[in-house]
Scaffold this motif. Structure first.
Motif, PDB file in Angstrom:
ATOM      1  N   VAL A  60      10.610  53.018   8.840  1.00 48.85           N
ATOM      2  CA  VAL A  60       9.350  52.683   9.508  1.00 48.85           C
ATOM      3  C   VAL A  60       9.492  53.072  10.972  1.00 48.85           C
ATOM      4  O   VAL A  60      10.444  52.676  11.637  1.00 48.85           O
ATOM      5  CB  VAL A  60       9.014  51.182   9.370  1.00 48.85           C
ATOM      6  CG1 VAL A  60       7.746  50.839  10.142  1.00 48.85           C
ATOM      7  CG2 VAL A  60       8.870  50.804   7.901  1.00 48.85           C
ATOM      8  N   ASP A  61       8.564  53.891  11.436  1.00 45.99           N
ATOM      9  CA  ASP A  61       8.537  54.336  12.834  1.00 45.99           C
ATOM     10  C   ASP A  61       7.282  53.795  13.509  1.00 45.99           C
ATOM     11  O   ASP A  61       6.339  53.361  12.862  1.00 45.99           O
ATOM     12  CB  ASP A  61       8.499  55.869  12.917  1.00 45.99           C
ATOM     13  CG  ASP A  61       9.788  56.529  12.450  1.00 45.99           C
ATOM     14  OD1 ASP A  61      10.809  55.836  12.356  1.00 45.99           O
ATOM     15  OD2 ASP A  61       9.749  57.745  12.184  1.00 45.99           O
ATOM     16  N   LEU A  62       7.278  53.879  14.835  1.00 43.52           N
ATOM     17  CA  LEU A  62       6.079  53.567  15.612  1.00 43.52           C
ATOM     18  C   LEU A  62       5.546  54.860  16.209  1.00 43.52           C
ATOM     19  O   LEU A  62       6.313  55.666  16.742  1.00 43.52           O
ATOM     20  CB  LEU A  62       6.396  52.578  16.738  1.00 43.52           C
ATOM     21  CG  LEU A  62       6.699  51.152  16.332  1.00 43.52           C
ATOM     22  CD1 LEU A  62       7.089  50.327  17.557  1.00 43.52           C
ATOM     23  CD2 LEU A  62       5.509  50.529  15.645  1.00 43.52           C
ATOM     24  N   LYS A  63       4.244  55.051  16.106  1.00 47.12           N
ATOM     25  CA  LYS A  63       3.636  56.232  16.720  1.00 47.12           C
ATOM     26  C   LYS A  63       3.675  56.082  18.232  1.00 47.12           C
ATOM     27  O   LYS A  63       3.272  55.069  18.779  1.00 47.12           O
ATOM     28  CB  LYS A  63       2.183  56.393  16.269  1.00 47.12           C
ATOM     29  CG  LYS A  63       2.022  57.023  14.934  1.00 47.12           C
ATOM     30  CD  LYS A  63       0.565  57.389  14.694  1.00 47.12           C
ATOM     31  CE  LYS A  63       0.420  58.107  13.388  1.00 47.12           C
ATOM     32  NZ  LYS A  63      -0.950  58.548  13.171  1.00 47.12           N
ATOM     33  N   THR A  64       4.180  57.117  18.899  1.00 43.72           N
ATOM     34  CA  THR A  64       4.228  57.078  20.364  1.00 43.72           C
ATOM     35  C   THR A  64       3.212  58.027  20.978  1.00 43.72           C
ATOM     36  O   THR A  64       2.923  57.929  22.164  1.00 43.72           O
ATOM     37  CB  THR A  64       5.627  57.448  20.874  1.00 43.72           C
ATOM     38  OG1 THR A  64       5.972  58.735  20.377  1.00 43.72           O
ATOM     39  CG2 THR A  64       6.647  56.409  20.444  1.00 43.72           C
ATOM     40  N   GLN A  65       2.687  58.935  20.154  1.00 45.03           N
ATOM     41  CA  GLN A  65       1.655  59.848  20.628  1.00 45.03           C
ATOM     42  C   GLN A  65       0.600  59.992  19.552  1.00 45.03           C
ATOM     43  O   GLN A  65       0.905  60.008  18.365  1.00 45.03           O
ATOM     44  CB  GLN A  65       2.232  61.226  20.924  1.00 45.03           C
ATOM     45  CG  GLN A  65       3.155  61.282  22.106  1.00 45.03           C
ATOM     46  CD  GLN A  65       3.636  62.705  22.361  1.00 45.03           C
ATOM     47  OE1 GLN A  65       3.466  63.585  21.538  1.00 45.03           O
ATOM     48  NE2 GLN A  65       4.238  62.920  23.517  1.00 45.03           N
ATOM     49  N   SER A  66      -0.651  60.107  19.983  1.00 39.70           N
ATOM     50  CA  SER A  66      -1.743  60.288  19.036  1.00 39.70           C
ATOM     51  C   SER A  66      -2.973  60.767  19.782  1.00 39.70           C
ATOM     52  O   SER A  66      -3.119  60.536  20.993  1.00 39.70           O
ATOM     53  CB  SER A  66      -2.044  58.973  18.313  1.00 39.70           C
ATOM     54  OG  SER A  66      -3.107  59.145  17.411  1.00 39.70           O
ATOM     55  N   LYS A  67      -3.850  61.427  19.057  1.00 39.93           N
ATOM     56  CA  LYS A  67      -5.126  61.839  19.648  1.00 39.93           C
ATOM     57  C   LYS A  67      -5.973  60.618  19.968  1.00 39.93           C
ATOM     58  O   LYS A  67      -6.722  60.610  20.923  1.00 39.93           O
ATOM     59  CB  LYS A  67      -5.892  62.750  18.684  1.00 39.93           C
ATOM     60  CG  LYS A  67      -5.237  64.084  18.468  1.00 39.93           C
ATOM     61  CD  LYS A  67      -6.033  64.907  17.478  1.00 39.93           C
ATOM     62  CE  LYS A  67      -5.317  66.205  17.178  1.00 39.93           C
ATOM     63  NZ  LYS A  67      -6.007  67.019  16.175  1.00 39.93           N
ATOM     64  N   ASN A  68      -5.840  59.584  19.121  1.00 41.80           N
ATOM     65  CA  ASN A  68      -6.588  58.346  19.330  1.00 41.80           C
ATOM     66  C   ASN A  68      -5.671  57.305  19.964  1.00 41.80           C
ATOM     67  O   ASN A  68      -4.608  56.992  19.440  1.00 41.80           O
ATOM     68  CB  ASN A  68      -7.116  57.797  17.995  1.00 41.80           C
ATOM     69  CG  ASN A  68      -8.029  58.794  17.306  1.00 41.80           C
ATOM     70  OD1 ASN A  68      -8.771  59.513  17.953  1.00 41.80           O
ATOM     71  ND2 ASN A  68      -7.960  58.830  15.986  1.00 41.80           N
ATOM     72  N   VAL A  69      -6.076  56.757  21.090  1.00 44.93           N
ATOM     73  CA  VAL A  69      -5.265  55.791  21.826  1.00 44.93           C
ATOM     74  C   VAL A  69      -5.002  54.546  20.984  1.00 44.93           C
ATOM     75  O   VAL A  69      -3.924  53.954  21.060  1.00 44.93           O
ATOM     76  CB  VAL A  69      -5.964  55.404  23.154  1.00 44.93           C
ATOM     77  CG1 VAL A  69      -5.185  54.331  23.898  1.00 44.93           C
ATOM     78  CG2 VAL A  69      -6.146  56.629  24.028  1.00 44.93           C
ATOM     79  N   ASP A  70      -5.953  54.146  20.126  1.00 43.71           N
ATOM     80  CA  ASP A  70      -5.772  52.928  19.336  1.00 43.71           C
ATOM     81  C   ASP A  70      -4.695  53.068  18.252  1.00 43.71           C
ATOM     82  O   ASP A  70      -4.258  52.086  17.682  1.00 43.71           O
ATOM     83  CB  ASP A  70      -7.094  52.490  18.715  1.00 43.71           C
ATOM     84  CG  ASP A  70      -7.700  53.539  17.794  1.00 43.71           C
ATOM     85  OD1 ASP A  70      -7.420  54.743  17.990  1.00 43.71           O
ATOM     86  OD2 ASP A  70      -8.448  53.152  16.873  1.00 43.71           O
ATOM     87  N   GLN A  71      -4.227  54.287  17.984  1.00 44.79           N
ATOM     88  CA  GLN A  71      -3.181  54.495  16.984  1.00 44.79           C
ATOM     89  C   GLN A  71      -1.773  54.470  17.586  1.00 44.79           C
ATOM     90  O   GLN A  71      -0.793  54.444  16.854  1.00 44.79           O
ATOM     91  CB  GLN A  71      -3.391  55.821  16.250  1.00 44.79           C
ATOM     92  CG  GLN A  71      -4.587  55.817  15.319  1.00 44.79           C
ATOM     93  CD  GLN A  71      -4.700  57.126  14.542  1.00 44.79           C
ATOM     94  OE1 GLN A  71      -3.995  58.087  14.820  1.00 44.79           O
ATOM     95  NE2 GLN A  71      -5.603  57.134  13.595  1.00 44.79           N
ATOM     96  N   ILE A  72      -1.658  54.459  18.895  1.00 45.08           N
ATOM     97  CA  ILE A  72      -0.350  54.408  19.542  1.00 45.08           C
ATOM     98  C   ILE A  72       0.287  53.045  19.279  1.00 45.08           C
ATOM     99  O   ILE A  72      -0.384  52.015  19.296  1.00 45.08           O
ATOM    100  CB  ILE A  72      -0.472  54.699  21.056  1.00 45.08           C
ATOM    101  CG1 ILE A  72      -0.950  56.134  21.258  1.00 45.08           C
ATOM    102  CG2 ILE A  72       0.844  54.463  21.775  1.00 45.08           C
ATOM    103  CD1 ILE A  72      -1.165  56.534  22.692  1.00 45.08           C
TER     104      ILE A  72
END
Length: 123
Positions: A60-72
């Motif tokens: 299980v990882d955590l997203k650190t970058q995304s196009k949508n800020v709410d997915q970080i």
């Protein structure tokens, strides 16, 4: 075939007209006891038409970058599958699941478990 079934089968073969001798039955029994695991593995490998799952790992990882800020900083499950046949190179498949997809997979696995349980209890 377990050892009791083997002994019953060989006994029947020795009593059958034109069957095997007790010496031949002893040799067959000894061979079976010494090589049962290899015979089983060989038969399984010969009966496979498609690739088999050789290995599976997940994290299980955590997203650190995304196009949508709410997915970080949202959790993401990474599943890596190694698929292949014996004697051939493996293929690797990497899957990424968000929380909703993990819940969906868990639900489907529970349904499969229920189906298997109902089928095995009815026989």
């Amino acid at each position: 075939m377990d050892l009791n079934q083997l002994e019953a089968f060989l006994t029947a073969q020795t009593k059958k007209q034109g069957g095997i001798t007790s010496g031949q039955a002893a040799v067959i029994a000894k061979f079976w006891k010494n090589h049962r695991a290899k015979i089983r593995e060989s038969l399984i490998n010969q009966s496979r038409w498609e690739n088999a799952l050789r290995n599976m790992s997940w994290r299980v990882d955590l997203k650190t970058q995304s196009k949508n800020v709410d997915q970080i900083n949202t959790p993401v499950a990474i599943v890596e599958l190694e698929l292949g046949k014996n004697g051939q190179e493996s293929d690797f498949l990497c899957l990424e699941f968000d929380e909703a997809k993990v819940n969906h997979v868990v639900k489907k696995l529970a349904e499969i478990e229920e189906s298997i349980t109902s089928l095995t209890q009815s026989t």
